[in-house]
Design an enzyme around this catalytic site. Structure first.
Site, PDB file in Angstrom:
ATOM      1  N   GLU A  20      -6.160  -1.307  15.629  1.00 34.26           N
ATOM      2  CA  GLU A  20      -6.776  -2.262  14.704  1.00 34.26           C
ATOM      3  C   GLU A  20      -5.795  -3.372  14.307  1.00 34.26           C
ATOM      4  O   GLU A  20      -4.651  -3.099  13.941  1.00 34.26           O
ATOM      5  CB  GLU A  20      -7.241  -1.540  13.444  1.00 34.26           C
ATOM      6  CG  GLU A  20      -7.829  -2.461  12.395  1.00 34.26           C
ATOM      7  CD  GLU A  20      -7.766  -1.874  10.993  1.00 34.26           C
ATOM      8  OE1 GLU A  20      -7.771  -2.646  10.027  1.00 34.26           O
ATOM      9  OE2 GLU A  20      -7.688  -0.634  10.871  1.00 34.26           O
ATOM     10  N   ARG A  38       1.213  -6.756  12.688  1.00 31.02           N
ATOM     11  CA  ARG A  38       0.624  -6.148  13.881  1.00 31.02           C
ATOM     12  C   ARG A  38       0.466  -7.176  15.007  1.00 31.02           C
ATOM     13  O   ARG A  38       0.501  -6.820  16.185  1.00 31.02           O
ATOM     14  CB  ARG A  38      -0.711  -5.496  13.539  1.00 31.02           C
ATOM     15  CG  ARG A  38      -0.537  -4.265  12.652  1.00 31.02           C
ATOM     16  CD  ARG A  38      -1.761  -3.384  12.620  1.00 31.02           C
ATOM     17  NE  ARG A  38      -1.534  -2.205  11.788  1.00 31.02           N
ATOM     18  CZ  ARG A  38      -2.356  -1.156  11.722  1.00 31.02           C
ATOM     19  NH1 ARG A  38      -3.466  -1.150  12.443  1.00 31.02           N
ATOM     20  NH2 ARG A  38      -2.083  -0.131  10.941  1.00 31.02           N
ATOM     21  N   ARG A  80       0.845  -1.194   0.000  1.00 31.14           N
ATOM     22  CA  ARG A  80       0.000   0.000   0.000  1.00 31.14           C
ATOM     23  C   ARG A  80       0.879   1.242   0.000  1.00 31.14           C
ATOM     24  O   ARG A  80       1.856   1.326   0.735  1.00 31.14           O
ATOM     25  CB  ARG A  80      -0.924   0.015   1.225  1.00 31.14           C
ATOM     26  CG  ARG A  80      -1.899  -1.163   1.222  1.00 31.14           C
ATOM     27  CD  ARG A  80      -2.840  -1.131   2.399  1.00 31.14           C
ATOM     28  NE  ARG A  80      -3.658  -2.336   2.434  1.00 31.14           N
ATOM     29  CZ  ARG A  80      -4.496  -2.657   3.408  1.00 31.14           C
ATOM     30  NH1 ARG A  80      -4.639  -1.836   4.434  1.00 31.14           N
ATOM     31  NH2 ARG A  80      -5.199  -3.775   3.367  1.00 31.14           N
ATOM     32  N   ARG A 107       2.296   1.056  10.260  1.00 31.63           N
ATOM     33  CA  ARG A 107       1.769   1.400   8.929  1.00 31.63           C
ATOM     34  C   ARG A 107       2.926   1.388   7.931  1.00 31.63           C
ATOM     35  O   ARG A 107       3.692   2.346   7.855  1.00 31.63           O
ATOM     36  CB  ARG A 107       1.093   2.771   8.972  1.00 31.63           C
ATOM     37  CG  ARG A 107       0.237   3.084   7.750  1.00 31.63           C
ATOM     38  CD  ARG A 107      -0.427   4.448   7.896  1.00 31.63           C
ATOM     39  NE  ARG A 107      -1.281   4.505   9.067  1.00 31.63           N
ATOM     40  CZ  ARG A 107      -2.543   4.082   9.114  1.00 31.63           C
ATOM     41  NH1 ARG A 107      -3.095   3.582   8.026  1.00 31.63           N
ATOM     42  NH2 ARG A 107      -3.251   4.170  10.225  1.00 31.63           N
ATOM     43  N   SER A 136     -10.055  -6.115  10.243  1.00 28.24           N
ATOM     44  CA  SER A 136     -11.355  -5.573   9.857  1.00 28.24           C
ATOM     45  C   SER A 136     -12.107  -6.682   9.136  1.00 28.24           C
ATOM     46  O   SER A 136     -11.581  -7.264   8.186  1.00 28.24           O
ATOM     47  CB  SER A 136     -11.210  -4.367   8.924  1.00 28.24           C
ATOM     48  OG  SER A 136     -10.795  -3.225   9.616  1.00 28.24           O
TER      49      SER A 136
END
Length: 429
Positions: free
Chosen positions: A351, A393, A260, A275, A354
């Site tokens: 997070e 994570r 990303r 991130r 999701s």
């Protein structure tokens, strides 16, 4: 993608649902272009009908020895007109699709309405943060202190938002992926897939990343896209397919690198592994029957939670508000893990997964259908996707939750068989 018929039937209700996402009305603009398309389509059909009639009349006139010049001129004119109408029809159809493709999915009726993450609602909290008699450090301090996490080397190789993991941390990352896959395949019936990580435009269009979010993706010089998540290839396994009702649900899982650009996150989470441009993730995807997709959503979320429970990591489950949901989502649960080293040691939930149900939104874009038993007509399937979990994570969560006062990190019991019995990660001497 939305069903244009729904907007034709009640544009006001469509705009009201979009307003819950904080978006301006779009129904009138879409319906105006749709009306132009339908007008041109009608004119084209009428011209085709008249051309067929005139062609028959030419044949009759010639058999009767009569002049057909006027009819032939009319057919020639109709042919030219039809070519223009066909071009207009294609252009207007593409414009309608372009307008529709930029509109996000409508939120479910039970999704909390709000502008951003502040309106998210906690559903449940599982586990409690560990008590410790020393100040919690974040994963960067822990990893660098162990000598096994190297951001400087990664920066020399690739720039910002990359990391090099070494020795036991690299082994831990690999062990986590295997641990997650074993749970999802062995206990929950997901089929493991090893998909391509380079895909074509249509695959990203099908899951909703294109055209709206092109800047968030990485693209190769020859036109392929690096996947932002295995959701893209896994969901597209159903693209252009007509499945039998008995085949549903299809459940897929994969561990892949994900890429990303983080174009919209300038200045956010610049420290550490939270991130990054490249990260590993175990993805869960379901291709479900429309009558059972809500049930499948709850099941998928349970599958993701199970990983955290086995690792004894505290977490909470949030239902996202209308302003915080992703583009393709109808409803989303975020699973947030407790990270005691965040916010200067005060701790914070972040997070780690999701899980979203998308209804038929993606299925319409990729033409993924099924046929009920005994019926000829087809319907669109429902698609779901979730992280089961984000491996990087999860590694962060283990470092921060299992850190010890001397700088070492204990290995959760469930992972030790995947690390040949290793009980603790200690500093490299």
């Amino acid at each position: 993608m939305h069903d244009i018929r729904r907007i034709r039937e009640d544009g006001a209700a469509f705009d009201a649902a979009l307003a819950k996402r904080g978006l301006a009305p779009v129904a009138d603009a879409i319906l105006a272009r749709d009306a132009d398309w339908r007008r041109v389509t009608t004119e084209l059909q009428q011209a085709q009908q008249r051309r067929n009639e005139a062609s028959k009349q030419i044949g009759v006139a010639k058999r009767n020895g009569e002049s057909a010049d006027a009819l032939m001129a009319e057919v020639s004119e109709l042919k030219d007109r039809m070519a223009r109408l066909e071009e207009d029809e294609r252009r207007l159809a593409a414009e309608v699709e372009e307008l529709l493709s930029g509109v996000p999915n409508l939120p479910g009726p039970d999704v909390p309405v709000g502008a951003d993450e502040d309106a998210n609602v906690e559903i449940r909290k599982v586990g409690a943060p560990r008590e410790r008699n020393f100040a919690a450090r974040d994963h960067v301090a822990i990893g660098e202190g162990l000598g096994l996490m190297d951001f400087e080397a990664a920066a020399r190789l690739s720039g910002a938002r990359f990391v090099v993991l070494k020795a036991d941390l690299a082994r831990l990352e690999r062990a986590l992926a295997s641990f997650m896959l074993d749970i999802h395949t062995g206990e929950f019936g997901y089929t493991e897939v090893s998909p391509p990580v380079l895909v074509r435009d249509q695959a990203l269009y099908g899951t909703g990343q294109l055209p709206k979010f092109a800047e968030d993706q990485f693209r190769t010089t020859d036109g392929f896209w690096l996947i932002p998540t295995a959701e893209v290839p896994l969901t597209n396994l159903a693209a252009d397919q007509i499945l039998d009702e008995e085949e549903l649900p299809l459940r897929f899982t994969a561990y892949t690198p994900c890429f990303r650009s983080e174009a919209g996150s300038a200045g956010r989470d610049t420290r550490g592994m939270i991130r990054q441009h490249q990260f590993g993730k175990v993805e869960l995807v379901s291709i479900a029957h429309p009558d059972r997709s809500a049930e499948e959503h709850e099941r998928m979320t349970t599958c993701a939670e199970t990983v955290l429970q086995r690792l004894d990591l505290p977490y909470r489950v949030m239902v996202l508000s209308t302003g915080d949901m992703g583009f393709s989502a109808h409803k989303t649960y975020d699973i947030e893990v407790w990270l005691p080293g965040q916010d200067d040691g005060k701790g914070r939930y972040r997070e780690i997964s999701s899980c979203s149900v998308c209804g038929d939104f993606q299925a319409r874009r990729m033409k993924a259908r099924f046929r009920r038993k005994g019926e000829k007509a087809t319907e669109f399937v429902h698609t779901l996707n979730g992280s089961g979990l984000a491996v990087g994570r999860t590694l962060i969560a283990i470092l921060e939750n299992y850190q010890e006062a001397d700088g070492s990190v204990a290995i959760p019991d469930a992972l030790r068989p995947y690390l040949r019995g290793l009980e603790k990660i200690e500093r490299v001497r």
